[in-house]
Design an enzyme around this catalytic site. Structure first.
Site, short mmCIF file in Angstrom:
data_model
loop_
_atom_site.label_atom_id
_atom_site.label_comp_id
_atom_site.label_asym_id
_atom_site.label_seq_id
_atom_site.Cartn_x
_atom_site.Cartn_y
_atom_site.Cartn_z
N GLY A 109 2.94 2.52 4.01
CA GLY A 109 2.24 2.56 5.29
C GLY A 109 2.94 3.46 6.32
O GLY A 109 2.29 4.01 7.21
N ALA A 146 4.31 -1.12 5.20
CA ALA A 146 3.74 -2.35 5.74
C ALA A 146 4.81 -3.43 5.66
O ALA A 146 5.76 -3.31 4.90
CB ALA A 146 2.52 -2.74 4.90
N GLU A 202 3.97 2.13 -3.25
CA GLU A 202 3.19 0.89 -3.40
C GLU A 202 3.05 0.46 -4.85
O GLU A 202 3.01 -0.74 -5.16
CB GLU A 202 1.81 1.05 -2.76
CG GLU A 202 1.79 0.94 -1.24
CD GLU A 202 2.06 2.26 -0.55
OE1 GLU A 202 2.59 3.20 -1.20
OE2 GLU A 202 1.75 2.36 0.65
N GLU A 222 1.80 6.84 5.50
CA GLU A 222 0.37 6.90 5.84
C GLU A 222 0.16 7.02 7.35
O GLU A 222 -0.76 7.69 7.81
CB GLU A 222 -0.34 5.65 5.29
CG GLU A 222 -0.38 5.63 3.77
CD GLU A 222 -0.95 4.34 3.22
OE1 GLU A 222 -0.31 3.29 3.42
OE2 GLU A 222 -2.02 4.37 2.60
N1 3HC Z 1 8.62 -5.21 4.57
C1 3HC Z 1 9.43 -6.26 4.89
N2 3HC Z 1 10.75 -6.26 4.66
C2 3HC Z 1 11.28 -5.17 4.10
C3 3HC Z 1 10.50 -4.06 3.74
C4 3HC Z 1 9.10 -4.10 4.00
N3 3HC Z 1 8.29 -3.08 3.70
N4 3HC Z 1 11.31 -3.13 3.19
C5 3HC Z 1 12.56 -3.64 3.22
N5 3HC Z 1 12.54 -4.88 3.76
C6 3HC Z 1 13.70 -5.75 4.00
C7 3HC Z 1 14.37 -6.19 2.74
O1 3HC Z 1 13.77 -7.34 2.21
C8 3HC Z 1 15.79 -6.45 3.19
O2 3HC Z 1 15.81 -7.69 3.82
P1 3HC Z 1 17.13 -8.62 3.74
O3 3HC Z 1 18.23 -7.81 4.34
O4 3HC Z 1 16.75 -9.82 4.51
O5 3HC Z 1 17.35 -8.90 2.28
C9 3HC Z 1 15.99 -5.40 4.27
O6 3HC Z 1 14.68 -4.97 4.66
C10 3HC Z 1 16.76 -4.18 3.80
O7 3HC Z 1 16.17 -3.71 2.61
P2 3HC Z 1 17.07 -3.17 1.39
O8 3HC Z 1 18.14 -4.14 1.08
O9 3HC Z 1 16.13 -2.77 0.33
O10 3HC Z 1 17.74 -1.89 2.08
P3 3HC Z 1 18.01 -0.44 1.50
O11 3HC Z 1 18.62 0.32 2.60
O12 3HC Z 1 18.69 -0.53 0.18
O13 3HC Z 1 16.55 0.19 1.22
C11 3HC Z 1 14.27 0.78 1.70
C12 3HC Z 1 15.67 0.44 2.26
C13 3HC Z 1 14.34 2.09 0.91
C14 3HC Z 1 13.31 0.91 2.83
C15 3HC Z 1 13.84 -0.36 0.73
O14 3HC Z 1 13.97 -1.58 1.39
C16 3HC Z 1 12.43 -0.26 0.24
O15 3HC Z 1 12.15 0.47 -0.71
N6 3HC Z 1 11.51 -1.02 0.88
C17 3HC Z 1 10.15 -1.14 0.42
C18 3HC Z 1 9.33 0.06 0.81
C19 3HC Z 1 7.90 -0.14 0.38
O16 3HC Z 1 7.62 -0.58 -0.72
N7 3HC Z 1 6.97 0.20 1.25
C20 3HC Z 1 5.58 0.05 0.97
C21 3HC Z 1 5.12 -1.30 1.43
S1 3HC Z 1 3.47 -1.65 0.96
C22 3HC Z 1 2.54 -0.78 2.07
O17 3HC Z 1 3.05 -0.06 2.87
C23 3HC Z 1 1.06 -0.99 1.97
C24 3HC Z 1 0.31 0.05 2.73
O18 3HC Z 1 -0.11 1.06 1.85
C25 3HC Z 1 -0.89 -0.52 3.40
#
Ligand code: 3HC
Ligand code: NAI
Length: 694
Positions: free
Chosen positions: A105, A66, A128, A108
């Site tokens: 997400g 998400a 998450e 999912e």
């Molecule tokens: N939403 C918004 N922005 C995100 C994001 C997300 N889910 N994931 C990453 N970003 C952004 C970061 O803030 C960063 O922004 P910036 O360059 O402006 O600082 C940019 O994307 C790059 O991220 P990283 O520096 O972390 O890049 P990496 O290549 O090192 O890692 C990644 C990539 C593995 C995808 C890592 O960013 C990550 O783990 N992201 C989070 C993934 C996550 O937690 N997903 C679950 C979200 S909650 C959800 O999905 C709820 C659902 O169940 C309903």
């Protein structure tokens, strides 16, 4: 058919509709992405020329979850659930083509395709929990239907993604395609599915695995018990477990409702807010206002380390782990042998637990060489000094390094407290001198304070930041001041912890309050671990401090079986009657009448001075932003991530309340509780530390 919207494309490749997402940086499920997907699936399903549908992403990754930046805002456009329903109900085979990471997400979404193909380098997971959440789009109900409850508990409870190979073995992925040929592989898979008239698998209808786990409460009880320590204080792991329990016990439609209810609760709560803050804070640290991203960096191909003690050895391992050769220089053969022996022992222990192959073990130990001659560092691109913490020794060492090292080499110090401007003056290249403050154990702890001295060049700072990332650390840039950021704030907490004991609170009572707040250990347990004799001198000791009292009793901490606590053979701590007696006598000698102090006061007195010191650090420009201080405390000092960090915590309490409480303590305890000017100003203006950014 072509662009659906700026981030979604729909094209026909022969008889297969291909939906392509391109929403940098990580194809997160923003409003535009969800709306684009909804429209694209609607059109593709209606198009008689399309016999199957492939969902694929451009850029570095499949959908990484998400869009966290949209959390808390007003929802518009199609929901993820509407997109999922459309995919799952599609009369045509839907194939998700996965590269990079399918997370949260994103996974999912993929679980609502009928089939999943991935390249071998892909990783799939539900992280998450790391954001204080649970998968809120059916992940907790669909995942156990594929992998079973035990595996689903692990994947949602720890949030670590599974490599594609493991995902294939678990049935999470149907086929691996050749690296770089994902589109071709997914198209071929889709055509085969059509040709073979494969049944369209809806994960939600696959109950076999959850039925098999029904009536086995031990699966959950064992998981809770095994991880109780790791999960202590956190809400999200328990909620994830409850969702998997629901998946096993309830029909899908009811399980989904339970998931939605618990997700909403977490999303609205303070823990997830703090953990989401922390996620972005960790990414913000690399942004230095006057150092643009494109600042040239120096390639670090060879590293030198001075000192093979506790820190030198751990630091060396970081570079060897990243494939960078390291030379360690010591003064005595014995110290060198001991240091290299500890490194080898660490690697062998990891290998014996299956964490390293024999080949990796050989490569890593082979990358580390030792020498007694500082001239062996002549061709290093970076040297990190980790010798004794004494200014005279540091200066002597830096003068020697300056003479020996090639022009352009970066000279770094791992000092904990000393003035790096002064150390830099011992060289003719102060612009190449920087602090790289690793935390112990240096091969494990992810934090590095990068200390930018007066003359340190921008390129050297940029290089340090890039290098930290390369070796898997989080580098936070700070300025020169005694103890920099972390230890400077810690010193305030330590002083107050000792003051509390001198007023009659026992060390274990102080520690319990910190432990209950969420720290892994308290001030005095930490002191016992580090050794109470650091800096202690038998000849000059006069029993005038708590530490001197302990040391004079031969109680140096864990290593002597006793300090403030007594330790058994397994280093389990119990409050020490000997220490208690000595402390009570010490307090009596100092003329203080012990009083009962409430837990609330203990906590305030430990935390408020730290916040105040943080304010001073910000005011002096020694940290760039308050969230950098929070990252330092979460990653380096065990501040519970579900409380964001000290400055974030203060912002949540409200700075007016923080300043008020300090003034109250100032009345009884004196000037050390007077709020600093920045704290006073922000409190008066009704602002937060976070507002300083703008
Ligand atoms: N939403 C918004 N922005 C995100 C994001 C997300 N889910 N994931 C990453 N970003 C952004 C970061 O803030 C960063 O922004 P910036 O360059 O402006 O600082 C940019 O994307 C790059 O991220 P990283 O520096 O972390 O890049 P990496 O290549 O090192 O890692 C990644 C990539 C593995 C995808 C890592 O960013 C990550 O783990 N992201 C989070 C993934 C996550 O937690 N997903 C679950 C979200 S909650 C959800 O999905 C709820 C659902 O169940 C309903
Ligand atoms: P240590 O005492 O374990 O190791 C220091 C090593 O340096 C010894 O092996 C000694 O023989 C060697 N040495 C001394 N002079 C030398 C010289 N001129 N050339 C080469 N080697 C020399 O000390 P530790 O704990 O590793 O600390 C090193 C530095 O790291 C200190 O500045 C300390 O403040 C800092 N530090 C320590 C942390 C800790 O938790 N121990 C945490 C963060 C920083």
């Amino acid at each position: 058919m072509a662009a659906i919207n700026p981030v979604t494309d729909l094209t026909l490749d022969g008889d297969v509709a291909v939906i392509t997402l391109n929403s940098p940086p990580v194809n997160a499920l923003s409003t535009a992405v969800r709306t684009g997907l909804f429209e694209a699936f609607t059109q593709a399903e209606a198009d008689p020329a399309a016999k199957a549908i492939v969902l694929i992403c451009d850029g570095r990754t499949f959908v990484a979850g998400a869009d966290i930046t949209e959390f808390g805002g007003v929802r518009t456009g199609a929901t993820l659930q509407e997109v999922q329903a459309l995919m799952e109900a599609s009369p045509k085979p839907v194939v998700a083509a996965i590269h990079g990471t399918a997370l949260g997400g994103g996974l999912e979404l993929a679980l609502c395709a009928h089939f999943r193909v991935a390249v071998p380098s892909a990783r799939l997971g539900l992280p998450e929990v790391k954001l204080g959440l649970l998968p809120g789009a059916g992940g907790t109900q669909r995942l156990p239907r594929i992998v079973g409850a035990a595996k689903a508990l692990e994947m949602t409870g720890f949030g670590e993604p599974a490599p594609a190979k493991d995902a294939l073995a678990m049935g999470l992925v149907d086929e691996l395609t050749e690296e770089g040929k994902l589109r071709e592989g997914a198209l071929a898979f889709a055509r085969r599915a059509v040709a073979e008239n494969r049944p369209l698998r809806k994960v939600r209808e696959d109950d076999a695995k959850v039925i098999a786990d029904r009536g086995k409460p031990e699966i959950f009880a064992d998981f809770r018990k095994a991880n109780a320590r790791k999960f202590r204080g956190f809400l999200a792991p328990e909620y994830n477990i409850r969702c998997i329990e629901a998946a096993v016990a309830l029909p899908f439609a009811e399980g989904i409702k339970e998931e939605g209810r618990l997700f909403a609760e977490l999303m609205a709560g303070p823990q997830s807010a703090a953990q989401r803050f922390s996620f972005f804070a960790e990414r913000e640290v690399a942004k230095i206002p006057d150092i643009p991203r494109e600042t040239p960096t120096v390639a670090i191909k060879k590293v030198g380390i001075l000192g093979a003690g506790t820190m030198g050895g751990g630091i060396a391992m970081n570079f060897a782990n990243a494939g960078i050769p390291v030379t360690i220089v010591e003064v005595k053969q014995e110290a060198l042998d001991r240091g290299l022996g500890v490194i080898r022992g660490n690697y062998e222990r990891t290998a014996s637990r299956g964490g390293l192959s024999a080949e990796q073990l050989a490569t890593r130990t082979g990358l580390i060489t030792g020498s007694l001659d500082i001239a062996a560092l002549a061709d290093a691109d970076l040297v990190i000094e980790a010798v004794f913490e004494r200014m005279d020794i540091k200066k002597e060492v830096f003068a020697k390094l300056d003479a020996v090292c090639k022009p352009g080499a970066i000279l770094a110090t791992n000092t904990s407290y000393l003035n790096i401007d002064e150390i830099a003056q011992a060289t003719k290249r102060p612009e190449q001198v920087i602090g790289l403050h690793f935390f112990s154990p240096a091969n494990v702890m992810r934090l590095v304070e990068i200390i930018r001295a007066d003359k340190t060049s921008k390129s050297v700072v940029a290089t340090a930041l890039a290098l930290a990332k390369q070796i898997g650390k989080v580098g936070v840039v700070v300025g020169v001041s005694p103890g920099f950021v972390g230890n400077r704030m810690l010193a305030r907490r330590r002083a107050e912890a000792e003051a509390l004991v001198l007023e009659g609170v026992m060390p274990w009572e102080v520690d319990r309050v910190l432990f209950d707040f969420g720290f892994p250990m308290g001030e005095f347990a930490m002191a016992d671990l580090a050794g109470l004799d650091i800096g202690w001198n038998k000849e000059t000791s006069k029993g005038s401090t708590l530490r001197e009292v302990m040391c004079e009793l031969g109680r140096f901490g864990q290593k002597t079986g006793g300090g403030f606590y007594d330790y058994d053979a397994n280093r389990n701590a119990t409050p020490s009657p000997v220490a208690e007696k000595a402390i009570r006598e010490f307090v009596a000698r100092s003329g203080v009448t012990p009083r009962k102090i409430s837990d609330e006061e203990i906590l305030d007195r430990l935390i408020l001075p730290m916040i105040d010191e943080g304010a001073k650090i910000l005011d002096e420009g020694k940290a760039i932003r308050s969230s950098d201080i929070d990252v330092i405390w979460v990653m380096g000092y065990g501040w519970p991530v579900y409380r964001g960090g000290p400055m974030y915590y203060a912002d949540q309490l409200g700075l007016a309340a923080v300043a008020d409480r300090m003034r109250t303590y100032e009345k009884s305890l004196g000037k050390r509780f007077a709020p600093s000017p920045l704290l006073e100003r922000l409190a008066a203006e009704g602002k937060r530390f976070a507002d300083l950014k703008s």
